[in-house]
Write a protein that holds these residues in place. Structure first.
Motif, PDB file in Angstrom:
ATOM      1  N   LEU A 129      13.011  -5.744  -1.372  1.00  0.00           N
ATOM      2  CA  LEU A 129      13.350  -4.833  -0.272  1.00  0.00           C
ATOM      3  C   LEU A 129      12.296  -4.950   0.819  1.00  0.00           C
ATOM      4  CD1 LEU A 129      14.271  -1.743  -2.471  1.00  0.00           C
ATOM      5  CD2 LEU A 129      15.852  -3.296  -1.321  1.00  0.00           C
ATOM      6  N   PRO A 130      12.656  -4.758   2.073  1.00  0.00           N
ATOM      7  CA  PRO A 130      11.663  -4.851   3.141  1.00  0.00           C
ATOM      8  C   PRO A 130      10.601  -3.753   2.993  1.00  0.00           C
ATOM      9  CG  PRO A 130      13.747  -4.017   4.001  1.00  0.00           C
ATOM     10  CD  PRO A 130      13.986  -4.426   2.567  1.00  0.00           C
ATOM     11  N   VAL A 131       9.376  -4.117   3.262  1.00  0.00           N
ATOM     12  CA  VAL A 131       8.274  -3.155   3.203  1.00  0.00           C
ATOM     13  C   VAL A 131       8.381  -2.230   4.405  1.00  0.00           C
ATOM     14  CG1 VAL A 131       5.759  -2.922   3.254  1.00  0.00           C
ATOM     15  CG2 VAL A 131       6.818  -4.751   1.930  1.00  0.00           C
ATOM     16  N   LEU A 132       8.153  -0.939   4.169  1.00  0.00           N
ATOM     17  CA  LEU A 132       8.235   0.058   5.233  1.00  0.00           C
ATOM     18  C   LEU A 132       6.883   0.201   5.917  1.00  0.00           C
ATOM     19  CD1 LEU A 132      10.044   2.866   3.219  1.00  0.00           C
ATOM     20  CD2 LEU A 132      11.099   1.129   4.683  1.00  0.00           C
TER      21      LEU A 132
ATOM     22  N   ALA B 200       0.856   1.982  -0.106  1.00  0.00           N
ATOM     23  CA  ALA B 200       0.615   0.736  -0.836  1.00  0.00           C
ATOM     24  C   ALA B 200       1.479   0.630  -2.091  1.00  0.00           C
ATOM     25  CB  ALA B 200      -0.866   0.617  -1.197  1.00  0.00           C
ATOM     26  N   GLU B 201       1.637   1.737  -2.819  1.00  0.00           N
ATOM     27  CA  GLU B 201       2.457   1.716  -4.031  1.00  0.00           C
ATOM     28  C   GLU B 201       3.919   1.470  -3.696  1.00  0.00           C
ATOM     29  OE1 GLU B 201       0.147   4.065  -3.345  1.00  0.00           O
ATOM     30  OE2 GLU B 201      -1.329   3.631  -4.911  1.00  0.00           O
ATOM     31  N   CYS B 202       4.386   2.104  -2.646  1.00  0.00           N
ATOM     32  CA  CYS B 202       5.763   1.911  -2.180  1.00  0.00           C
ATOM     33  C   CYS B 202       5.974   0.436  -1.828  1.00  0.00           C
ATOM     34  CB  CYS B 202       6.020   2.807  -0.973  1.00  0.00           C
ATOM     35  SG  CYS B 202       7.573   2.485  -0.093  1.00  0.00           S
ATOM     36  N   ALA B 203       5.062  -0.134  -1.069  1.00  0.00           N
ATOM     37  CA  ALA B 203       5.190  -1.530  -0.640  1.00  0.00           C
ATOM     38  C   ALA B 203       5.235  -2.469  -1.840  1.00  0.00           C
ATOM     39  CB  ALA B 203       4.030  -1.897   0.289  1.00  0.00           C
ATOM     40  N   MET B 204       4.373  -2.227  -2.814  1.00  0.00           N
ATOM     41  CA  MET B 204       4.317  -3.064  -4.010  1.00  0.00           C
ATOM     42  C   MET B 204       5.653  -3.004  -4.760  1.00  0.00           C
ATOM     43  SD  MET B 204       1.404  -2.864  -6.993  1.00  0.00           S
ATOM     44  CE  MET B 204       1.662  -1.115  -7.254  1.00  0.00           C
ATOM     45  N   ALA B 205       6.183  -1.798  -4.923  1.00  0.00           N
ATOM     46  CA  ALA B 205       7.441  -1.622  -5.643  1.00  0.00           C
ATOM     47  C   ALA B 205       8.608  -2.245  -4.876  1.00  0.00           C
ATOM     48  CB  ALA B 205       7.693  -0.140  -5.897  1.00  0.00           C
ATOM     49  N   ARG B 206       8.648  -2.038  -3.577  1.00  0.00           N
ATOM     50  CA  ARG B 206       9.744  -2.592  -2.774  1.00  0.00           C
ATOM     51  C   ARG B 206       9.736  -4.117  -2.802  1.00  0.00           C
ATOM     52  NH1 ARG B 206      12.748   0.736   0.478  1.00  0.00           N
ATOM     53  NH2 ARG B 206      13.076  -0.913   2.010  1.00  0.00           N
TER      54      ARG B 206
ATOM     55  N   CYS C 121      16.401   3.905  -2.007  1.00  0.00           N
ATOM     56  CA  CYS C 121      15.480   2.903  -2.532  1.00  0.00           C
ATOM     57  C   CYS C 121      15.340   3.034  -4.046  1.00  0.00           C
ATOM     58  CB  CYS C 121      14.115   3.037  -1.844  1.00  0.00           C
ATOM     59  SG  CYS C 121      12.922   1.811  -2.415  1.00  0.00           S
ATOM     60  N   GLY C 122      14.411   3.867  -4.503  1.00  0.00           N
ATOM     61  CA  GLY C 122      14.183   4.049  -5.931  1.00  0.00           C
ATOM     62  C   GLY C 122      13.307   2.992  -6.565  1.00  0.00           C
ATOM     63  N   ALA C 123      12.763   2.074  -5.759  1.00  0.00           N
ATOM     64  CA  ALA C 123      11.970   0.968  -6.308  1.00  0.00           C
ATOM     65  C   ALA C 123      10.765   1.448  -7.105  1.00  0.00           C
ATOM     66  CB  ALA C 123      11.521   0.031  -5.188  1.00  0.00           C
TER      67      ALA C 123
END
Length: 107
Positions: free
Chosen positions: A101-104, A90-96, A16-18
């Motif tokens: 990219l699909p939200v995890l 939440a931060e991961c979802a925002m970046a993805r 990922c790396g988003a």
């Protein structure tokens, strides 16, 4: 089977790396000690000494292609903010979302 159930959350960051390309303001320093900050190579620290140097929004320590294969060039000494972003939070979802990219689903 939905897409999130096929993703191994323990290794998804390497594909990922988003979060490392989301914003030049994200890879900031906060609670790091002087010793921890000294371990980060100077050429990767921004001019204000407040966080990681970025190229656009992308952290200069990020290696690889976002959404494909990535790695942190200073993983062992990365800032606290980088350590606290977890797959599916939440931060991961925002970046993805920024990178399409699909939200995890968080674990």
């Amino acid at each position: 089977m939905d897409e999130t159930s096929t993703i191994d959350l323990s290794t998804c960051c390497q594909s990922c790396g988003a979060c490392c390309g989301y914003s030049e303001n994200w890879p900031r320093f906060s609670i790091e000690s002087d010793e921890e900050l000294a371990a980060i190579p100077e050429d990767l620290v921004n001019a204000r000494q407040s966080g990681m140097r970025c190229e656009g929004d992308r952290c200069s320590a990020l290696q690889g292609e976002i959404g494909k294969q990535t790695a942190c060039g200073i993983y062992e000494v990365r800032p606290e903010v980088c350590r606290t972003c977890m797959p599916g939070d939440a931060e991961c979802a925002m970046a993805r979302r920024k990178f399409g990219l699909p939200v995890l689903a968080s674990a």
